[in-house]
Design an enzyme around this catalytic site. Structure first.
Site, mmCIF file in Angstrom:
data_model
loop_
_atom_site.group_PDB
_atom_site.id
_atom_site.type_symbol
_atom_site.label_atom_id
_atom_site.label_comp_id
_atom_site.label_asym_id
_atom_site.label_seq_id
_atom_site.Cartn_x
_atom_site.Cartn_y
_atom_site.Cartn_z
ATOM 1 N N HIS A 113 59.370 42.938 30.716
ATOM 2 C CA HIS A 113 59.404 41.482 30.921
ATOM 3 C C HIS A 113 59.793 40.720 29.653
ATOM 4 O O HIS A 113 60.090 39.524 29.725
ATOM 5 C CB HIS A 113 58.054 40.966 31.406
ATOM 6 C CG HIS A 113 57.696 41.411 32.790
ATOM 7 N ND1 HIS A 113 58.547 41.253 33.868
ATOM 8 C CD2 HIS A 113 56.584 42.018 33.275
ATOM 9 C CE1 HIS A 113 57.964 41.739 34.956
ATOM 10 N NE2 HIS A 113 56.786 42.219 34.628
ATOM 11 N N ASP A 121 59.506 49.862 38.402
ATOM 12 C CA ASP A 121 58.283 49.067 38.402
ATOM 13 C C ASP A 121 58.310 48.109 39.594
ATOM 14 O O ASP A 121 59.382 47.653 40.017
ATOM 15 C CB ASP A 121 58.206 48.276 37.101
ATOM 16 C CG ASP A 121 56.859 47.620 36.859
ATOM 17 O OD1 ASP A 121 56.093 48.131 36.034
ATOM 18 O OD2 ASP A 121 56.575 46.580 37.490
ATOM 19 N N HIS A 169 57.405 45.098 39.655
ATOM 20 C CA HIS A 169 57.838 43.781 39.195
ATOM 21 C C HIS A 169 59.226 43.900 38.566
ATOM 22 O O HIS A 169 59.494 44.836 37.822
ATOM 23 C CB HIS A 169 56.856 43.220 38.161
ATOM 24 C CG HIS A 169 55.459 43.092 38.676
ATOM 25 N ND1 HIS A 169 54.495 44.067 38.454
ATOM 26 C CD2 HIS A 169 54.866 42.120 39.413
ATOM 27 C CE1 HIS A 169 53.363 43.682 39.026
ATOM 28 N NE2 HIS A 169 53.557 42.520 39.619
#
Length: 309
Positions: free
Chosen positions: A125, A162, A164
């Site tokens: 992220h 993942d 996300h």
């Protein structure tokens, strides 16, 4: 040659507030699982600290300095709603990024056939100049840029499973034709990126979003129809996996229903392409996975697949 596991006890020193899902027990669980005798053939090494040179291939030096300066002497510093710094966070983040680069060194120079980097904090992220989503530095991006700069890798592919979407990795490589970013993820879900129309400046961003409730069948179809053909056509010199295990059916932060068998299958599919296109060169980096039992079982299946078990 065999599979290398890279970790470091300093990664336990990245403390998070009570009840935070990204906690040191994640790494303790992985360490415990990999102590089983079936993993006795693994080569194990400690993650070095990332150098400034390695970090600034991805992040501006001002950003790196800002994370260092913000690291507290005691207690916590909140970066955003779910990302915190503790006294041990900066060095843990340097180990995570440094471990990723070290694994690339070992695989690219054939001292290991492939590698799994079990460190934290995770990285996918983290954008060029923004820490977010539990992530400080983007470990996969550091690994990819290191492979190109240090080892002359012409094309690097990063496959992120993942749950996300890896908005940071997509942001960093949006305009880089030499790095392909591919992702399966639940959508809609944090951080809100990852639509199929997000394809990068050169069409080298490949998103295959899944819906809440999807399980192994939908995941494998996304791989077969979208991910694997594009990855094979890209013909990478190195495959990097952003290995998040929070799409597991037990995970509390999302709503996909994968099992450890699905992660093992995906690992084998990616290894097949690495064998065919990249001389087997593959480096896997831990991202998410927040149910300890699901994480332990998934990492065991993933690493067994890397060992060709």
């Amino acid at each position: 040659m065999t599979t290398l596991v890279v970790s470091h006890p300093q990664c336990l020193d990245h403390e998070t507030p009570r009840g935070h899902p990204e906690r040191a027990d994640r790494l303790r669980m992985i360490t415990h699982v990999l102590e089983h005798e079936r993993f006795s053939d693994l080569v194990r090494d400690e993650a070095p600290l990332a150098s400034v040179e390695q970090l600034i291939r991805v992040h501006p030096s001002e950003f790196v300095e800002r994370i260092d300066a913000a690291t507290p002497m005691m207690g916590f510093v909140q970066i955003d709603g779910d990302t915190t710094l503790s006294p041990g966070s900066y060095e843990a983040a340097l180990r995570s990024a440094g471990g990723a680069a070290f694994a690339v060194d070992e695989v690219m120079t054939r001292r290991a056939s492939n590698a799994f980097v079990a460190t934290r904090p995770p990285g996918h992220h983290a954008e060029t100049a923004t820490a977010m989503g539990f992530c400080l530095f983007n470990n996969a991006a550091v690994a990819a840029r290191h492979a190109r700069a240090r080892h002359g890798a012409g094309r690097v592919a990063i496959m992120d499973f993942d749950v996300h979407h890896g908005n940071g990795t997509q942001d960093i490589f949006w305009s880089d034709p030499n790095v392909m970013y591919l992702s399966t993820h639940e959508m809609p879900l944090y951080p809100g990126t990852g639509a199929t129309g997000e394809t990068g400046a050169y069409g080298q961003i490949v998103n295959a979003p899944l819906r809440a409730g999807d399980g192994g069948e939908a995941f494998r179809e996304a791989f077969d129809v979208v991910i694997l053909p594009r990855l094979r056509d890209f013909s990478p010199d190195l495959v990097i996996i952003s290995a998040g295990f929070d799409a597991h059916e037990r995970d509390p932060l999302a709503n996909l229903n994968l099992t450890e068998a699905d992660f093992a299958w995906a690992t084998r599919m990616l290894m097949d392409i690495a064998d065919d296109k990249a001389g087997g060169r593959l480096v896997s980096l831990l991202e998410g996975g927040y149910d300890l039992e699901g994480l332990g079982r998934s990492v065991a299946a993933h690493v067994m697949a890397l060992m060709r078990g």
